[in-house]
Design a protein around this motif. Structure first.
Motif, PDB file in Angstrom:
ATOM      1  N   ASP A 138      37.041  60.690  61.380  1.00 45.09           N
ATOM      2  CA  ASP A 138      38.182  61.582  61.203  1.00 45.09           C
ATOM      3  C   ASP A 138      39.443  60.754  61.103  1.00 45.09           C
ATOM      4  OD1 ASP A 138      36.383  63.652  61.466  1.00 45.09           O
ATOM      5  OD2 ASP A 138      37.085  64.286  63.443  1.00 45.09           O
ATOM      6  N   ASP A 139      40.363  61.185  60.263  1.00 47.18           N
ATOM      7  CA  ASP A 139      41.600  60.444  60.033  1.00 47.18           C
ATOM      8  C   ASP A 139      42.399  60.244  61.318  1.00 47.18           C
ATOM      9  OD1 ASP A 139      43.530  59.119  58.423  1.00 47.18           O
ATOM     10  OD2 ASP A 139      44.694  60.970  58.252  1.00 47.18           O
ATOM     11  N   ASP A 140      42.294  61.181  62.257  1.00 47.71           N
ATOM     12  CA  ASP A 140      43.066  61.068  63.492  1.00 47.71           C
ATOM     13  C   ASP A 140      42.292  60.393  64.637  1.00 47.71           C
ATOM     14  OD1 ASP A 140      41.272  63.097  64.049  1.00 47.71           O
ATOM     15  OD2 ASP A 140      42.793  64.531  64.722  1.00 47.71           O
ATOM     16  N   ILE A 159      40.205  61.005  52.505  1.00 53.72           N
ATOM     17  CA  ILE A 159      39.954  62.174  51.662  1.00 53.72           C
ATOM     18  C   ILE A 159      40.096  63.467  52.439  1.00 53.72           C
ATOM     19  CG2 ILE A 159      38.387  60.867  50.149  1.00 53.72           C
ATOM     20  CD1 ILE A 159      36.070  62.496  51.589  1.00 53.72           C
ATOM     21  N   ASP A 160      40.365  64.518  51.702  1.00 49.39           N
ATOM     22  CA  ASP A 160      40.308  65.868  52.252  1.00 49.39           C
ATOM     23  C   ASP A 160      38.853  66.305  52.120  1.00 49.39           C
ATOM     24  OD1 ASP A 160      40.311  68.558  52.819  1.00 49.39           O
ATOM     25  OD2 ASP A 160      41.812  69.098  51.317  1.00 49.39           O
ATOM     26  N   ALA A 161      38.172  66.455  53.232  1.00 50.85           N
ATOM     27  CA  ALA A 161      36.757  66.809  53.203  1.00 50.85           C
ATOM     28  C   ALA A 161      36.530  68.243  53.664  1.00 50.85           C
ATOM     29  CB  ALA A 161      35.969  65.825  54.062  1.00 50.85           C
ATOM     30  N   SER A 162      37.544  69.082  53.537  1.00 49.21           N
ATOM     31  CA  SER A 162      37.406  70.472  53.983  1.00 49.21           C
ATOM     32  C   SER A 162      36.327  71.201  53.189  1.00 49.21           C
ATOM     33  CB  SER A 162      38.742  71.204  53.886  1.00 49.21           C
ATOM     34  OG  SER A 162      39.239  71.167  52.563  1.00 49.21           O
ATOM     35  N   ASP A 163      36.043  70.758  51.978  1.00 50.70           N
ATOM     36  CA  ASP A 163      34.983  71.372  51.184  1.00 50.70           C
ATOM     37  C   ASP A 163      33.613  71.176  51.833  1.00 50.70           C
ATOM     38  OD1 ASP A 163      35.158  68.591  50.636  1.00 50.70           O
ATOM     39  OD2 ASP A 163      34.114  68.857  48.730  1.00 50.70           O
ATOM     40  N   HIS A 166      34.701  69.398  57.020  1.00 47.42           N
ATOM     41  CA  HIS A 166      35.250  68.311  57.829  1.00 47.42           C
ATOM     42  C   HIS A 166      36.759  68.223  57.614  1.00 47.42           C
ATOM     43  CE1 HIS A 166      31.381  66.469  58.932  1.00 47.42           C
ATOM     44  NE2 HIS A 166      30.983  66.889  57.753  1.00 47.42           N
ATOM     45  N   PRO A 167      37.456  67.615  58.562  1.00 51.84           N
ATOM     46  CA  PRO A 167      38.891  67.391  58.354  1.00 51.84           C
ATOM     47  C   PRO A 167      39.078  66.209  57.388  1.00 51.84           C
ATOM     48  CG  PRO A 167      38.186  66.392  60.397  1.00 51.84           C
ATOM     49  CD  PRO A 167      36.986  67.138  59.848  1.00 51.84           C
ATOM     50  N   ARG A 168      40.280  65.720  57.336  1.00 57.31           N
ATOM     51  CA  ARG A 168      40.533  64.515  56.530  1.00 57.31           C
ATOM     52  C   ARG A 168      39.701  63.375  57.108  1.00 57.31           C
ATOM     53  NH1 ARG A 168      44.491  64.003  53.125  1.00 57.31           N
ATOM     54  NH2 ARG A 168      45.084  61.915  53.781  1.00 57.31           N
ATOM     55  N   ARG A 170      38.534  59.202  56.898  1.00 62.78           N
ATOM     56  CA  ARG A 170      38.745  57.822  56.466  1.00 62.78           C
ATOM     57  C   ARG A 170      37.373  57.294  56.067  1.00 62.78           C
ATOM     58  NH1 ARG A 170      43.681  55.945  58.563  1.00 62.78           N
ATOM     59  NH2 ARG A 170      43.005  53.776  58.524  1.00 62.78           N
TER      60      ARG A 170
END
Length: 176
Positions: A138-140, A159-163, A166-168, A170
């Motif tokens: 996760d990005d955070d 990436i934006d993995a909401s599709d 998942h959250p953003r 890395r």
């Protein structure tokens, strides 16, 4: 710390059940099963069997899965976490999962277990002939990002993995 990686085994049932219970139903990467599963002997036996099948290159596995090695991180008889090495990437793993997933039980975090286990699994990947691995976090999740970077991970992108639910994320690559 004398961390070792152990393939899932009924010999460590109690330690596994204790570790799994500590996650409280949270997602447990690298374990090969969902943490909401009851930590009983039957589910542990099923996990052991599943891990053996996925590690057998001749075994048939579901079309949406890949062969993998699953390990329990063990420190002085205590299961402190889980780590898995997927031998290849399918479309989903290439997008959000990567080759390696790991989780350390909350009470044992920030003690170097993830970094030590990751280094061992990278050696295992080299032995398997894998030349490059992808890891995500996760990005955070700064702790996981530092762990991956400390093992030689180079950030490929965020990436934006909401599709994929998942959250953003890395996405890192490590050349072996």
């Amino acid at each position: 710390m004398a961390l070792t990686l152990v393939r899932p085994t009924m010999d460590l049932f109690a330690a596994w059940a204790e570790a799994l219970a500590e996650f409280g139903g949270a997602d447990v990467h690298g374990m090969g099963m969902d943490a909401s599963t009851a930590p009983d002997r039957a589910s542990c036996a099923a996990l052991v069997e599943l891990a053996e099948r996925f590690a057998d290159p001749g075994a048939e596995i579901p079309a949406d899965k890949v062969h993998a090695d699953h390990f329990w991180m063990v420190d002085d008889g205590e299961v402190v976490g889980f780590i898995g090495l997927r031998w290849e990437l399918n479309a989903y793993l290439a997008h959000v999962g990567g080759h390696i997933g790991y989780s350390v039980r909350p009470s044992r975090r920030r003690r170097g277990h993830a970094g030590a286990a990751l280094r061992m699994v990278l050696d295992h990947a080299r032995e398997r002939g894998i030349g490059r691995v992808m890891l995500t976090c996760d990005d955070d999740n700064r702790g996981s990002a530092r762990t991956i970077e400390g093992a030689g991970g180079v950030l490929g992108d965020v990436i934006d993995a909401s599709d994929a639910g998942h959250p953003r994320l890395r996405r890192y690559w490590i050349e072996l």
